[in-house]
Every structure is written in C-alpha cells, then in structure tokens.
Motif scaffolding. Structure first.
Motif, PDB file in Angstrom:
ATOM      1  N   ASN A  61      25.561  31.495  43.659  1.00  0.00           N
ATOM      2  CA  ASN A  61      26.468  30.682  42.865  1.00  0.00           C
ATOM      3  C   ASN A  61      26.923  29.465  43.658  1.00  0.00           C
ATOM      4  O   ASN A  61      26.998  28.351  43.122  1.00  0.00           O
ATOM      5  CB  ASN A  61      27.679  31.499  42.423  1.00  0.00           C
ATOM      6  N   GLN A  65      26.299  25.571  42.607  1.00  0.00           N
ATOM      7  CA  GLN A  65      27.390  24.619  42.436  1.00  0.00           C
ATOM      8  C   GLN A  65      27.127  23.313  43.184  1.00  0.00           C
ATOM      9  O   GLN A  65      27.708  22.282  42.843  1.00  0.00           O
ATOM     10  CB  GLN A  65      28.703  25.232  42.927  1.00  0.00           C
ATOM     11  N   ASN A 134      24.845  36.571  32.320  1.00  0.00           N
ATOM     12  CA  ASN A 134      25.750  35.436  32.180  1.00  0.00           C
ATOM     13  C   ASN A 134      25.936  34.979  30.735  1.00  0.00           C
ATOM     14  O   ASN A 134      26.787  34.125  30.463  1.00  0.00           O
ATOM     15  CB  ASN A 134      25.273  34.263  33.042  1.00  0.00           C
ATOM     16  N   THR A 137      29.497  35.039  29.434  1.00  0.00           N
ATOM     17  CA  THR A 137      30.401  33.915  29.650  1.00  0.00           C
ATOM     18  C   THR A 137      30.584  33.109  28.377  1.00  0.00           C
ATOM     19  O   THR A 137      31.642  32.521  28.144  1.00  0.00           O
ATOM     20  CB  THR A 137      29.858  33.012  30.778  1.00  0.00           C
ATOM     21  N   GLN A 175      37.786  26.066  32.349  1.00  0.00           N
ATOM     22  CA  GLN A 175      37.532  26.793  33.592  1.00  0.00           C
ATOM     23  C   GLN A 175      36.373  27.770  33.442  1.00  0.00           C
ATOM     24  O   GLN A 175      35.466  27.828  34.280  1.00  0.00           O
ATOM     25  CB  GLN A 175      38.787  27.560  34.024  1.00  0.00           C
ATOM     26  N   ASN A 180      31.637  26.441  34.779  1.00  0.00           N
ATOM     27  CA  ASN A 180      30.761  27.560  35.118  1.00  0.00           C
ATOM     28  C   ASN A 180      29.304  27.121  35.144  1.00  0.00           C
ATOM     29  O   ASN A 180      28.913  26.144  34.504  1.00  0.00           O
ATOM     30  CB  ASN A 180      30.960  28.687  34.097  1.00  0.00           C
ATOM     31  N   ARG A 181      28.483  27.894  35.851  1.00  0.00           N
ATOM     32  CA  ARG A 181      27.051  27.598  35.946  1.00  0.00           C
ATOM     33  C   ARG A 181      26.348  27.610  34.596  1.00  0.00           C
ATOM     34  O   ARG A 181      25.257  27.042  34.465  1.00  0.00           O
ATOM     35  CB  ARG A 181      26.369  28.573  36.896  1.00  0.00           C
ATOM     36  N   GLN A 433      33.400  38.436  42.309  1.00  0.00           N
ATOM     37  CA  GLN A 433      34.195  37.199  42.327  1.00  0.00           C
ATOM     38  C   GLN A 433      34.262  36.613  40.929  1.00  0.00           C
ATOM     39  O   GLN A 433      33.242  36.378  40.286  1.00  0.00           O
ATOM     40  CB  GLN A 433      33.588  36.187  43.296  1.00  0.00           C
ATOM     41  N   THR A 434      35.486  36.378  40.454  1.00  0.00           N
ATOM     42  CA  THR A 434      35.657  35.763  39.153  1.00  0.00           C
ATOM     43  C   THR A 434      35.453  34.257  39.243  1.00  0.00           C
ATOM     44  O   THR A 434      35.485  33.671  40.332  1.00  0.00           O
ATOM     45  CB  THR A 434      37.057  36.061  38.583  1.00  0.00           C
ATOM     46  N   SER A 435      35.280  33.634  38.106  1.00  0.00           N
ATOM     47  CA  SER A 435      35.033  32.194  38.087  1.00  0.00           C
ATOM     48  C   SER A 435      36.217  31.400  37.568  1.00  0.00           C
ATOM     49  O   SER A 435      36.126  30.180  37.431  1.00  0.00           O
ATOM     50  CB  SER A 435      33.794  31.887  37.221  1.00  0.00           C
ATOM     51  N   PHE A 530      37.384  28.523  44.534  1.00  0.00           N
ATOM     52  CA  PHE A 530      36.308  28.557  43.537  1.00  0.00           C
ATOM     53  C   PHE A 530      35.115  27.684  43.879  1.00  0.00           C
ATOM     54  O   PHE A 530      34.086  27.773  43.220  1.00  0.00           O
ATOM     55  CB  PHE A 530      36.867  28.147  42.162  1.00  0.00           C
ATOM     56  N   ARG A 531      35.249  26.830  44.876  1.00  0.00           N
ATOM     57  CA  ARG A 531      34.156  25.896  45.154  1.00  0.00           C
ATOM     58  C   ARG A 531      34.082  25.557  46.632  1.00  0.00           C
ATOM     59  O   ARG A 531      35.088  25.475  47.322  1.00  0.00           O
ATOM     60  CB  ARG A 531      34.365  24.586  44.381  1.00  0.00           C
TER      61      ARG A 531
END
Length: 539
Positions: A61, A65, A134, A137, A175, A180-181, A433-435, A530-531
């Motif tokens: 991930n 990103q 995914n 999502t 968010q 997200n990806r 890990q949450t996004s 988150f990044r």
C-alpha cells in the motif's frame, strides 16, 4: 448549497533513467548511497501484487501511494484533513449523495499517453467488477456490480461523478474512497492489452504498475529488491529524489549493520534494542509517528475451542500488555485493546481503550467456565515481523500456567496472510491497518461481517477471516455510519468498542508506530499515520 475545494499543481519533469539506478544497486561496504536516490532496507516479503483492487499489505500500500495517485490525499500536516491530488476540486450536493470531482488537466500515464476521467471511472468500476477484497471499500457505500457503471461516471475527460445510495459523512467518503488505492487512475489501454481470460489486467499488475503518480515501478525482484523511478510525465511537482531503492532485508540486525555502514539511508524494521542503541548516535536519527495499525491475535470462530467467547476473553488476560509495552514494544507501539485506533473519530481514550492486564487467575476462571479447567492445545501462526516471536513466546509462557499449550509456527508474511485469508488457521498473530482516521474504518473490517459463508471470500475483512459474525454488532456499525449527530455517533462507537473487547474475534494488543532508523543525510522525511511521502524527501 455546493462546497468547493481548490489546489494548484505544476507540471514538472523528473530526469534520469532506471538504468542509472540499476547500475548502483550493488553498493560496496562503507560506500555512501547515491545522492539522487533514497535507499531503504525493509522486510518486503509480503508483496504479492501491485493491483489496487487486490492489495491488502501495508508495505505494498505504501508503494502504491507513491506510484499511483488517488483522487485526494491526506494532508501531510494533519491526517484528519484531505487535500486535492488527481482532483483539483470537488462539489458536494446538498443531500450529500453526489460528489463531483474536477480533475487536473494534462494528466498522463508514464510514457505520455493521456489519462482522463474516463480511465478513472473504468479503474474504479474495475475494483467492484473483479470482486477482490478491496471491492468492499466501494460496496459498503452502495456500489455493486449491477450499478457501479451508473454510479461512477465520467461526464467528460476532466469530470468524475460519484453517486451514493445514502448521505454518508462527506469527509468519511473522501477519506475512505477518495484517498484510497481504489481511486487510482489505471492505464486501461495497457491493462486491456495484457488481459488474460477476462482478468482486466490483474496478472499483469502482479509484477507491474500502470497508473499516474510521482514514481513508477521499474524493477521488482521478489524477495530481493524494488526500484522506483521518478515519472517524467508526472503532472505535479517532480520528486526531489529521482530514485527509490528498497532492498529486502528480513533481519533487523542486518538492517542496522547496513545503516551504520552507510549502505542504506533508512532501516524500516529495527528491534527496540537496535533503536535504543542508534538513538542519538552521530550521523543517525530515529523517527517515529503513531499509525493506525493494530497488532492482534486472531481466533478462528469455526474452531470448536475458539468459537467460545469466554475462551477468547481468557486469552486476553494472558497478554502482558504492560510488560511487553516496556520491553519488546518500547519503541514499536503502545498498548491498545480497542478496535478504534487512538486519534480516530469515535475512539475511546487511552485508558478506556486498554482495560486489560495480565491476570492468570482470571484467565483460569474463564477457561473453567468454558469447560476447559485443564486447558487445551492450540497452534499460533506468526510471521517475520521482529516483534511477533517475542510477543508470542511471552503469551506461550503465560498460557502454560493455565494448562494451555500453544505451538508456535513461524512463516514468511505472505504465507501467513494466505493462511489467515483462507481461514486455514486456529489462531494467528498479525497486523491490520485502516485507511481512515474514523472509527468506522476498523468497525467495518474488524467487527462488521455481512456474509459469513465461506464462498463469500471477504478476504479483506479480518472479521470474515475469523468466521465471526454478530448481527447486533452489524446493526450498530450500520447505525453509527449513518448517524447525523456527531455526539450520538461517537456514543454508538464507544459502546461498540467495549462490547467487542469482551466478545470479539481477536485480542488487539498494540497500536503500532511507524518507526525507523535514518541517516542524517536524509532531509524532509515526511509522513503521518496514513501516508509516507517519498517525493518530498531529499538529501
């Protein structure tokens, strides 16, 4: 009333070819790393694909990103806010059920082919169509295989419209989906050309990237190294460093040696002892930031022993949160038992979110109530994270005091994830890990389970992996998501966290730090929970 958000992007050109880096991969001992490259030592054995529709690992991930821009991004200075990225602005309808994104002009894929809202709509529709993990999502916000082509639409080359089925909190959608990806802009022509048996390019993306971002993947040798090269056709500011080389190094001690020798700029998986020793050393520094990653012990509810919530609760009392927090996890994380990470909207505070302590007698009493006064035997799968083994061994020793024999089985992270996702385990220890910085992020994955059937294959939902489904919990998760009153919404999450700590399918143990050892030659290292922003780093 319509709300608008704007940002300016400059088109810049980054120089240098991938070949220049490939010639510098073999670094001699004591040699400085290239001035134009960032070199990291990192355990990257979990990588199995670069497809945004399928990626679930933290390592991959982070790479996506930095190679595949999303619609919006988390503000580097405040992770609770979003800022423009592919989209320079967006409008929100009065009923909050439609968001119109206005993309930057002149977007291009690496190589120069134009990238438009039409490819972006296809890319997002593709996530739902493929139906990998995914897809959740998007499907949790009303998108489905039947309606996604009508609800994610390109009005023209620069305008993308998302139509929602309910008035979800706008910031949550930005968010959860926009940053997200799943909103990566993929090269439809390249993926269609490389399609195999209708897979929409999935096999091609197992070893390649095909998207718009500051870097592009130019080499991946599984179990060895990854090379990212600055994308000459990027619409935004050129990365300050032209190349990023990641060397697969599984052992923390080897990472430390490489860092001290100057063979790498950054070591990502150092042990607490390594970090303590390096902290304050001339020429080196330790950087850390609390991230929304939870390390937990998951139990398979299909197992005749662990289907009993009293057994699962007993296991929580075998964890020495305080002792591990002061030793093994001193630099790596903070004790946390709640599914909502510290800093998230709706999360319990540090004290309420960690009510457990090591209590052998309590564990023994719960096991007796569950019908196991003399204990039982069980297997624990662990991966190669440096803290996995010592945590498991600590619990193993405590478990032996109540007659529970825990057999530890260590394996590569990719194998561990495959076993857990396939429900081929009794218990296992791993991270999630949450996004999003909102309690819904983890409630929707660690608690909510809409379909517990094996054939549902909701592999990106740890609740499904654990074969755990609680309809009362499902109802609370859905109610909190649509609650318009912020305080009432928080109260639902507060109670849900307390209930899940007692009855849930996993014993959450720690919230992790993103922590590393770094050469002081690296400047402007920028990250939040988150990044990680490779393009802002310099030397």
């Amino acid at each position: 009333m319509m709300t608008k958000h704007f940002s300016k992007h400059k088109k810049a050109i980054a120089a240098a070819a991938a070949a220049a880096l490939l010639s510098s991969i073999a670094l001699p001992a004591q040699a400085a790393t290239p001035a134009s490259a960032l070199v990291m030592a990192w355990n990257i054995d979990a990588i199995s694909t670069f497809d945004p529709a399928q990626v679930g690992e933290v390592v991959t991930n982070e790479l996506l990103q930095n190679t595949c821009d999303s619609l919006v991004d988390f503000d580097p200075k405040d992770e609770s806010k979003v800022v423009p990225l592919l989209a320079k602005s967006w409008d929100v309808s009065e009923d909050r059920k439609q968001i119109t994104f206005h993309l930057n002009e002149g977007l291009k894929f690496p190589g120069g082919a134009p990238a438009t809202a039409k490819e972006l709509a296809w890319s997002m529709q593709r996530v739902v169509t493929l139906g990998y993990g995914n897809a959740a999502t998007l499907t949790e916000y009303g998108f489905s295989k039947d309606n996604v082509k009508d609800r994610i639409v390109a009005k023209d080359d620069n305008t993308l419209v998302l139509t929602l089925d309910n008035p979800y909190p706008t910031n949550l959608i930005l968010q959860a989906v926009g940053a997200n990806r799943v909103s990566a802009l993929l090269d439809q022509a390249t993926l269609t050309k490389n399609e195999i048996n209708g897979d929409l390019g999935n096999k091609y993306l197992a070893t390649n990237t095909a998207c718009v971002g500051p870097y592009k993947l130019v080499q991946w040798n599984a179990g060895e190294s990854i090379v990212l090269q600055a994308n000459d056709d990027y619409y935004g500011k050129a990365p300050k460093l032209k190349r990023v080389l990641i060397r697969h190094v599984a052992e923390p001690g080897t990472q430390r040696l490489l860092l001290q020798q100057g063979d790498v700029d950054i070591a990502r998986d150092l042990s607490p002892d390594d970090l303590a020793d390096l902290d304050g050393k001339p020429g080196l520094k330790v950087e850390r930031v609390l991230k929304p990653q939870l390390f937990f012990w998951t139990f398979n509810a299909l197992d005749p022993v662990f289907k009993d919530e009293k057994v699962r609760l007993a296991m929580r009392y075998l964890i020495d949160y305080d002792g591990l927090g002061k030793s093994v996890m001193k630099y790596l994380g903070v004790p946390r038992a709640s599914f909502a990470q510290l800093g998230a909207t709706g999360a319990l505070d540090a004290e309420q979110g960690q009510p457990f302590k090591l209590d052998i007698e309590k564990a023994k009493a719960l096991l007796t109530e569950a019908g196991y006064p003399n204990g039982f035997e069980a297997n624990v799968l662990i991966g190669t994270l440096p803290h996995s083994a010592p945590i498991a061994q600590s619990i193993q020793q405590n478990a032996s005091k109540v007659g529970v024999k825990l057999n530890l089985e260590r394996m590569a992270n990719a194998q561990l994830f495959a076993r857990i996702r396939g429900r081929e385990f009794q218990t296992g220890m791993l991270a999630w890990q949450t996004s999003v910085p909102d309690a819904h992020g983890n409630a929707s994955r660690l608690v909510y389970n809409p379909d517990n059937r094996p054939e549902a294959k909701l592999t990106q939902m740890p609740s499904w992996r654990s074969a755990f489904q609680n309809e009362a919990f499902n109802t609370q998760v859905k109610a909190a998501l649509l609650e318009g009153d912020p305080e009432k919404r928080n109260q639902i999450y507060y109670q849900l966290q307390k209930d899940v700590m007692e009855k849930g399918p996993m014993a959450i143990m720690f919230q992790m730090y993103n922590i590393l050892g770094m050469s002081d030659k690296v400047q402007n290292w920028t990250w939040n929970g988150f990044r990680v922003y490779y393009d802002l780093a310099s030397k």
